[in-house]
Write a protein that holds these residues in place. Structure first.
Motif, PDB file in Angstrom:
ATOM      1  N   ILE A  58      19.514 -38.485  10.226  1.00 58.64           N
ATOM      2  CA  ILE A  58      19.390 -37.029  10.267  1.00 58.64           C
ATOM      3  C   ILE A  58      20.314 -36.532  11.372  1.00 58.64           C
ATOM      4  O   ILE A  58      20.017 -36.708  12.556  1.00 58.64           O
ATOM      5  CB  ILE A  58      17.934 -36.591  10.534  1.00 58.64           C
ATOM      6  N   ASP A  61      18.953 -30.682  13.117  1.00 59.31           N
ATOM      7  CA  ASP A  61      17.637 -30.139  12.804  1.00 59.31           C
ATOM      8  C   ASP A  61      16.526 -31.186  12.946  1.00 59.31           C
ATOM      9  O   ASP A  61      15.934 -31.629  11.955  1.00 59.31           O
ATOM     10  CB  ASP A  61      17.631 -29.566  11.382  1.00 59.31           C
ATOM     11  N   GLN A  64      13.421 -30.669  11.070  1.00 53.28           N
ATOM     12  CA  GLN A  64      13.508 -30.658   9.605  1.00 53.28           C
ATOM     13  C   GLN A  64      12.880 -29.384   9.037  1.00 53.28           C
ATOM     14  O   GLN A  64      12.049 -29.411   8.132  1.00 53.28           O
ATOM     15  CB  GLN A  64      12.828 -31.886   9.019  1.00 53.28           C
ATOM     16  N   ASN A  67      15.513 -28.521   5.336  1.00 52.17           N
ATOM     17  CA  ASN A  67      15.949 -29.592   4.436  1.00 52.17           C
ATOM     18  C   ASN A  67      15.168 -30.875   4.700  1.00 52.17           C
ATOM     19  O   ASN A  67      14.707 -31.129   5.810  1.00 52.17           O
ATOM     20  CB  ASN A  67      17.448 -29.839   4.609  1.00 52.17           C
ATOM     21  N   TYR A  68      15.069 -31.672   3.659  1.00 55.26           N
ATOM     22  CA  TYR A  68      14.201 -32.844   3.718  1.00 55.26           C
ATOM     23  C   TYR A  68      14.930 -34.032   3.099  1.00 55.26           C
ATOM     24  O   TYR A  68      14.582 -34.476   2.007  1.00 55.26           O
ATOM     25  CB  TYR A  68      12.914 -32.537   2.949  1.00 55.26           C
ATOM     26  N   TRP A  70      17.415 -37.782   3.975  1.00 56.68           N
ATOM     27  CA  TRP A  70      17.918 -38.807   4.884  1.00 56.68           C
ATOM     28  C   TRP A  70      19.280 -39.254   4.366  1.00 56.68           C
ATOM     29  O   TRP A  70      19.407 -39.620   3.198  1.00 56.68           O
ATOM     30  CB  TRP A  70      16.957 -39.997   4.907  1.00 56.68           C
ATOM     31  N   TYR A  71      20.294 -39.190   5.221  1.00 58.84           N
ATOM     32  CA  TYR A  71      21.645 -39.544   4.792  1.00 58.84           C
ATOM     33  C   TYR A  71      21.875 -41.049   4.922  1.00 58.84           C
ATOM     34  O   TYR A  71      21.549 -41.653   5.944  1.00 58.84           O
ATOM     35  CB  TYR A  71      22.686 -38.769   5.609  1.00 58.84           C
ATOM     36  N   TYR A  97      15.715 -42.171  14.505  1.00 61.62           N
ATOM     37  CA  TYR A  97      17.094 -41.681  14.505  1.00 61.62           C
ATOM     38  C   TYR A  97      17.342 -40.965  15.823  1.00 61.62           C
ATOM     39  O   TYR A  97      16.423 -40.717  16.609  1.00 61.62           O
ATOM     40  CB  TYR A  97      17.347 -40.743  13.319  1.00 61.62           C
ATOM     41  N   GLY A 110      11.505 -39.524  11.816  1.00 62.95           N
ATOM     42  CA  GLY A 110      11.489 -38.549  10.741  1.00 62.95           C
ATOM     43  C   GLY A 110      11.041 -39.114   9.415  1.00 62.95           C
ATOM     44  O   GLY A 110      11.060 -40.334   9.192  1.00 62.95           O
ATOM     45  N   ALA A 112      11.341 -38.445   5.024  1.00 67.63           N
ATOM     46  CA  ALA A 112      12.182 -37.846   3.989  1.00 67.63           C
ATOM     47  C   ALA A 112      11.691 -38.291   2.615  1.00 67.63           C
ATOM     48  O   ALA A 112      11.158 -39.395   2.460  1.00 67.63           O
ATOM     49  CB  ALA A 112      13.639 -38.231   4.181  1.00 67.63           C
ATOM     50  N   SER A 115      17.243 -39.271  -0.361  1.00 66.80           N
ATOM     51  CA  SER A 115      18.426 -39.661   0.393  1.00 66.80           C
ATOM     52  C   SER A 115      19.637 -38.953  -0.191  1.00 66.80           C
ATOM     53  O   SER A 115      19.632 -38.508  -1.337  1.00 66.80           O
ATOM     54  CB  SER A 115      18.630 -41.180   0.347  1.00 66.80           C
ATOM     55  N   SER A 272      21.958 -31.459   0.191  1.00 65.48           N
ATOM     56  CA  SER A 272      20.619 -31.784   0.672  1.00 65.48           C
ATOM     57  C   SER A 272      19.562 -31.199  -0.256  1.00 65.48           C
ATOM     58  O   SER A 272      19.868 -30.583  -1.277  1.00 65.48           O
ATOM     59  CB  SER A 272      20.425 -31.257   2.102  1.00 65.48           C
TER      60      SER A 272
END
Length: 302
Positions: A58, A61, A64, A67-68, A70-71, A97, A110, A112, A115, A272
């Motif tokens: 993340i 933010d 969160q 947006n919700y 995870w990259y 993170y 966090g 999520a 992804s 996202s």
């Protein structure tokens, strides 16, 4: 033989010049010449990481708030001449993170439900022309974006070339499926201030479209498929007087009309997922992807 080699070299140079130089009409109908100084057509089978940083976790933010997602590295795919930022159903619980907060990296945990993929340019850029050709995914709860961001001494600089999300109608109800993904967010941020404008147009998810942002010392222009959609001027009283930019710059006390970005910025693109109740409402929606044909940055030839 030497004449033939010389001719071939000249021809090759001409081709390279043609590929890197662009002549386009400005908002006044005059021809302008631009030279590409950064670009990626996303050929091959993997992202060129000498140009891009793939985001994981993340990046912003920590609360969160909207947006919700995870990259993940693997969600930035390159194939068939496209960069695909892929949204997937993925559940993360209490994942650690870090985010840079004021003076250092701070740890967080966090959650999520999905992804996705995001890339940031390694290099930062200033005044010039930024362009992307892409196709965005379509559904309730998805948020696609192409933007530039830079921060120095706690002062944010940001230009949103576009953000697309769902449009709400009467009684805050979402429009039907065919009306989604139509909101174009053309925004500039500086020192906590924001200037925003948007429009309702065609369904941009139906095919590939080209988004262009031209940023100079006195104004920012947003274009879609060669059509000018917004011009934001820096100084009060400058509207319609673009040719007098130099005069306005000389006036040190000239009041600014809008929050106008200053510092060089990174190029960022991502997609996202909104949180419930604004999030997706179709269980079999994923995977989805934002498909990018190219990203380019040009400098103007004076």
């Amino acid at each position: 033989m030497r004449t033939l080699i010389t001719s071939l070299l000249v021809a090759a140079a001409s081709v390279a010049f043609a590929q890197d130089t662009l002549v386009r009409k400005n908002s006044a109908g005059e021809n302008e010449k631009w030279v590409m100084s950064f670009g990626d057509d996303f050929e091959g089978t993997k992202l060129d990481e000498s140009k891009w940083r793939i985001i994981e976790g993340i990046p912003r933010d920590p609360m969160q708030g909207s947006n919700y997602v995870w990259y993940l590295r693997e969600n930035a795919e390159v194939s068939q001449g496209l960069l695909k930022l892929v949204l997937k159903n993925d559940t993360m619980i209490d994942r650690p993170y870090e985010i840079w907060i004021k003076d250092g990296m701070k740890p967080f945990k966090g959650n999520a439900t999905h992804s996705s993929g995001e890339i940031n340019s390694r290099e930062s850029f200033g005044f010039g022309m930024y362009e992307i050709r892409c196709r965005i995914p379509k559904s309730k709860g998805l948020n696609s974006a192409f933007w530039m961001y830079g921060e120095k001494d706690g002062v944010n600089n940001e230009i949103d070339v576009f953000e697309y999300w769902d449009v709400k109608g009467p009684l805050k109800m979402f429009y039907s499926e065919k009306r989604l993904s139509k909101w174009h967010n053309m925004t500039a941020h500086y020192k906590g201030g924001m200037s925003i404008e948007g429009y309702l147009g065609e369904d941009i998810s139906e095919g590939f479209h080209t988004f262009t942002c031209i940023w100079d010392e006195c104004k920012i222009e947003w274009w879609v498929d060669g059509d000018l959609k917004r011009t934001m001027y820096r100084y009060k009283g400058m509207k319609g007087r673009a040719k007098q930019c130099a005069d306005f710059l000389k006036r040190k006390k000239n009041p600014e009309e809008t929050p106008f970005p200053r510092d060089p910025m990174q190029i960022i693109t991502n997609v996202s997922v909104k949180k419930t109740p604004d999030g997706p409402d179709k269980p079999n929606l994923f995977p989805q992807s934002m498909d990018i044909d190219y990203i380019r940055y040009y400098k103007k030839v004076e």
